[in-house]
Enzyme design. Sequence first.
Site, PDB file in Angstrom:
ATOM      1  N   TYR A   1      -2.595  -1.169  10.411  1.00 31.96           N
ATOM      2  CA  TYR A   1      -2.503  -1.387   8.954  1.00 31.96           C
ATOM      3  C   TYR A   1      -1.153  -0.875   8.429  1.00 31.96           C
ATOM      4  CZ  TYR A   1      -3.945  -1.129   4.010  1.00 31.96           C
ATOM      5  OH  TYR A   1      -4.031  -1.281   2.641  1.00 31.96           O
TER       6      TYR A   1
ATOM      7  N   SER B   1       0.871  -1.185   0.000  1.00 25.84           N
ATOM      8  CA  SER B   1       0.000   0.000   0.000  1.00 25.84           C
ATOM      9  C   SER B   1       0.902   1.227   0.000  1.00 25.84           C
ATOM     10  CB  SER B   1      -0.853  -0.010   1.276  1.00 25.84           C
ATOM     11  OG  SER B   1      -1.392   1.268   1.515  1.00 25.84           O
TER      12      SER B   1
HETATM   13  P1  NAI Z   1     -11.096  -6.162  -0.722  1.00 22.90           P
HETATM   14  O1  NAI Z   1     -11.559  -6.079   0.680  1.00 22.90           O
HETATM   15  O2  NAI Z   1     -12.058  -5.871  -1.821  1.00 22.90           O
HETATM   16  O3  NAI Z   1     -10.432  -7.588  -1.006  1.00 22.90           O
HETATM   17  C1  NAI Z   1      -9.603  -8.222  -0.089  1.00 22.90           C
HETATM   18  C2  NAI Z   1      -9.795  -9.707  -0.255  1.00 22.90           C
HETATM   19  O4  NAI Z   1      -8.957 -10.397   0.677  1.00 22.90           O
HETATM   20  C3  NAI Z   1     -11.239 -10.131   0.032  1.00 22.90           C
HETATM   21  O5  NAI Z   1     -11.683 -10.999  -0.988  1.00 22.90           O
HETATM   22  C4  NAI Z   1     -11.122 -10.839   1.366  1.00 22.90           C
HETATM   23  O6  NAI Z   1     -12.089 -11.870   1.550  1.00 22.90           O
HETATM   24  C5  NAI Z   1      -9.707 -11.416   1.258  1.00 22.90           C
HETATM   25  N1  NAI Z   1      -9.192 -11.768   2.575  1.00 22.90           N
HETATM   26  C6  NAI Z   1      -9.123 -10.983   3.667  1.00 22.90           C
HETATM   27  N2  NAI Z   1      -8.648 -11.680   4.719  1.00 22.90           N
HETATM   28  C7  NAI Z   1      -8.413 -12.934   4.261  1.00 22.90           C
HETATM   29  C8  NAI Z   1      -7.934 -14.116   4.869  1.00 22.90           C
HETATM   30  N3  NAI Z   1      -7.611 -14.160   6.172  1.00 22.90           N
HETATM   31  N4  NAI Z   1      -7.812 -15.235   4.115  1.00 22.90           N
HETATM   32  C9  NAI Z   1      -8.162 -15.218   2.806  1.00 22.90           C
HETATM   33  N5  NAI Z   1      -8.621 -14.127   2.174  1.00 22.90           N
HETATM   34  C10 NAI Z   1      -8.757 -13.004   2.901  1.00 22.90           C
HETATM   35  O7  NAI Z   1      -9.845  -5.200  -0.814  1.00 22.90           O
HETATM   36  P2  NAI Z   1      -8.959  -4.684  -2.044  1.00 22.90           P
HETATM   37  O8  NAI Z   1      -9.114  -3.226  -2.106  1.00 22.90           O
HETATM   38  O9  NAI Z   1      -9.172  -5.496  -3.249  1.00 22.90           O
HETATM   39  O10 NAI Z   1      -7.517  -4.952  -1.409  1.00 22.90           O
HETATM   40  C11 NAI Z   1      -6.629  -5.949  -1.849  1.00 22.90           C
HETATM   41  C12 NAI Z   1      -5.263  -5.638  -1.279  1.00 22.90           C
HETATM   42  O11 NAI Z   1      -4.853  -4.344  -1.725  1.00 22.90           O
HETATM   43  C13 NAI Z   1      -5.196  -5.595   0.253  1.00 22.90           C
HETATM   44  O12 NAI Z   1      -3.987  -6.190   0.689  1.00 22.90           O
HETATM   45  C14 NAI Z   1      -5.210  -4.116   0.573  1.00 22.90           C
HETATM   46  O13 NAI Z   1      -4.564  -3.813   1.786  1.00 22.90           O
HETATM   47  C15 NAI Z   1      -4.441  -3.568  -0.623  1.00 22.90           C
HETATM   48  N6  NAI Z   1      -4.710  -2.156  -0.874  1.00 22.90           N
HETATM   49  C16 NAI Z   1      -5.934  -1.715  -1.307  1.00 22.90           C
HETATM   50  C17 NAI Z   1      -6.131  -0.368  -1.537  1.00 22.90           C
HETATM   51  C18 NAI Z   1      -7.432   0.178  -2.026  1.00 22.90           C
HETATM   52  O14 NAI Z   1      -7.556   1.418  -2.095  1.00 22.90           O
HETATM   53  N7  NAI Z   1      -8.418  -0.621  -2.388  1.00 22.90           N
HETATM   54  C19 NAI Z   1      -5.077   0.622  -1.298  1.00 22.90           C
HETATM   55  C20 NAI Z   1      -3.833   0.059  -0.848  1.00 22.90           C
HETATM   56  C21 NAI Z   1      -3.673  -1.279  -0.643  1.00 22.90           C
END
Ligand code: NAI
Length: 256
Positions: free
Chosen positions: A157, A144
């Site tokens: 985080y 991130s």
């Molecule tokens: P999201 O919440 O839409 O997707 C995250 C996914 O990870 C979900 O499908 C969730 O079920 C899965 N997940 C969470 N904990 C889990 C576990 N213990 N075991 C298996 N799966 C698990 O979020 P998004 O935005 O797609 O984020 C993806 C990555 O990108 C994350 O690591 C987040 O920190 C990072 N990120 C996102 C940003 C954003 O603005 N959307 C900005 C910076 C980083």
Amino acid sequence: MDRFENKIALITGSSQGIGAACALRLAKDGCDIILNGHKFDERGEKLIKEIQDMGRKATFLEADLSKANAATKLITDAVAVFGHLDILVNNAGVEKKASFWEVTEEDYDLIMNTNLKGVFFSIQSFVNYCRKSKVAGTIINMSSVHEEIAFPHFAAYCTSKGGLKMLTRNLASELAQFNIRINNVAPGAVSTPINQNLLNNKEQLEKVLQNIPLKRMGKAEDVAAVVAFLASDDAAYVTGSTYYVDGGLTYHYEEQ
Ligand code: NAI
């Protein structure tokens, strides 16, 4: 020839958001895909169909990656599916807003265990597989912009993503001898379910956009394009780096 001819990728947390976009992009570029999430549901089913419609293979493995043994086992299970694994995208992540003085141990553990510990042990398991099978593996961690810049009220985080920064720097040195590359992708503000509250709050969204030189939220596909580059041989000389996909946010300077 497809960019990822005969390559297989595991993308964690790929039922939705950035992970799902990465799965679709890598499949479009010729990769077979192993999806992951806590639970297999209709989102996973739909993604498998979309990937198969592109002529690629796809499956879904359930695992709770906040647990080190589940992260280790996921890699072993993923190798068993198609007999091979080349690319690991550690995308699963969680965040929770709380002022520092109110963070509970439970929330701290959930965030650190998912965003850092699970990633640490999935990489360890993948590296053991690559060494044993002489695979030149590629690892991409979804970090991130907050591996670099502060985010008040998200201390746990930021701690987890800051840890990912150094994990990647360290492993680039340690794993190069096995021809394994590792890099971070650092999204800024991307329109995914993790940001639903922000997307629903017009006033707050406007403030966020003011700090982004490109004046828009990122799309999951913007992030996936950079993941595909880093996973490919086009990035053969790239390891130990972080690629920002943030519309200019991280190093933005507001002229007075
Ligand atoms: P999201 O919440 O839409 O997707 C995250 C996914 O990870 C979900 O499908 C969730 O079920 C899965 N997940 C969470 N904990 C889990 C576990 N213990 N075991 C298996 N799966 C698990 O979020 P998004 O935005 O797609 O984020 C993806 C990555 O990108 C994350 O690591 C987040 O920190 C990072 N990120 C996102 C940003 C954003 O603005 N959307 C900005 C910076 C980083």
